[in-house]
Design an enzyme around this catalytic site. Structure first.
Site, PDB file in Angstrom:
ATOM      1  N   GLY A   1       4.662   3.669  -3.635  1.00  0.00           N
ATOM      2  CA  GLY A   1       4.949   3.637  -5.064  1.00  0.00           C
ATOM      3  C   GLY A   1       4.627   4.950  -5.748  1.00  0.00           C
ATOM      4  N   ASP A   2       3.531   5.578  -5.356  1.00  0.00           N
ATOM      5  CA  ASP A   2       3.169   6.893  -5.908  1.00  0.00           C
ATOM      6  C   ASP A   2       4.228   7.931  -5.547  1.00  0.00           C
ATOM      7  OD1 ASP A   2       0.774   5.595  -6.583  1.00  0.00           O
ATOM      8  OD2 ASP A   2      -0.145   6.189  -4.678  1.00  0.00           O
TER       9      ASP A   2
END
Length: 299
Positions: free
Chosen positions: A250-251
């Site tokens: 997600g980052d």
């Protein structure tokens, strides 16, 4: 300049084994160490995309020294506050037939150390981007993100927030440029089940009404959906590959989107974000440029 804040960075100690049995001596098949935390992960993938950023946050002890060296080796410019006591976290990631994680607590952050961070944040100015990502250590007030945004609000700084539950919702009044919930988090915000794209769009619109400018919703194997600040909908599927790692995906998506948006094209930004997220998911560590470029060809 892009600034990332990681309040509680860590060394991720990944241990792979054929099986794990509690109460017994277990033998590792392989071991790896990664230096990260959500903001650092974003900075690392930005560096892979040749986008400069400065990583802010706190480090402590010998583990903090190792994190700072690891961050520098990744080509990231860092300006951490050094805490006088304790050690930065070591998070244990056990990967066998199932994945099990044990995350460390991290060092105590004093009022004096927090004041040091605020002094560094004061250097952020008009046109810069500030990314606030991840959880807040127990030693800090639960509204610390709000206090940061309140202090920097009105200066023409682009805020990006990647947090969960009330932590994110309480930041919306400061009109963040981008928020990135996943479909489960989006449902939790409103006590609803997100099943269809129409569900996603409905509740993304609600977040816009509450203050978010752009809402990027990741949906695992269903891809991602972006509701932009003109209420245009952008949709992107997923890349094909072997899933190896969920940490930092997600980052990585967030980093790719931020890098892509510099071109002024939301559709391209969504594709680059999807490729970066996929490149991390298909790797043992964070995304590398060669795999990102390869996956972009699928989209």
């Amino acid at each position: 300049m892009i600034y990332t804040v990681t309040f509680n960075p860590a060394i991720d100690y990944v241990v792979r084994a054929d099986s794990i049995k509690l109460g017994c001596v277990n033998r590792a098949v392989s071991e790896e160490m990664y230096f990260g935390g959500k903001g650092i992960n974003v900075s690392a993938v930005l560096a892979e995309l040749n986008v400069k950023s400065k990583a802010l946050g706190f480090t402590a002890g010998f583990t903090g020294e190792a994190i700072e060296k690891g961050v520098r080796d990744m080509g990231i410019d860092a300006d951490f506050v050094h805490l006088p006591n304790g050690n930065s976290r070591i998070n244990i990631k056990l990967k066998a037939t199932e994945e099990t994680e044990i995350n460390g607590q991290g060092p105590y952050i004093s009022e004096a150390a927090l004041s040091e961070l605020f002094a560094k944040l004061e250097k952020i100015s008009f046109g810069d981007t500030l990314i606030l990502a991840g959880s807040i250590p127990n030693s800090l007030p639960s509204d610390i993100y709000e206090k940061i945004l309140e202090r920097l609000s009105g200066r023409g700084i682009r805020f990006i927030a990647d947090a969960t539950e009330k932590l994110l919702l309480n930041m919306l009044k400061y009109r963040p440029f981008l928020i990135k919930p996943n479909n489960f988090e989006l449902g939790d915000f409103f006590g609803a089940e997100i099943i269809t794209d129409d569900d996603t769009i409905k509740y993304a619109l609600e977040l816009q009404k509450m203050g978010a400018q752009n809402v990027l919703v990741s949906m695992a194997e269903k891809g991602a959906l972006l509701l932009d600040d003109n209420e245009h909908i952008h949709r992107c599927g997923v890349c094909k590959g072997e899933l190896k790692n969920s940490v930092g995906a997600g980052d990585s998506m967030l980093a790719g989107f931020i890098a892509g948006i510099e071109c002024g094209d939301y559709g391209y930004a969504l594709k680059l974000g999807t490729a970066c997220g996929g490149a991390t998911a298909f790797s043992n560590g964070l995304a590398k440029r060669s795999l990102i470029d390869e996956l972009m060809k699928q989209l």
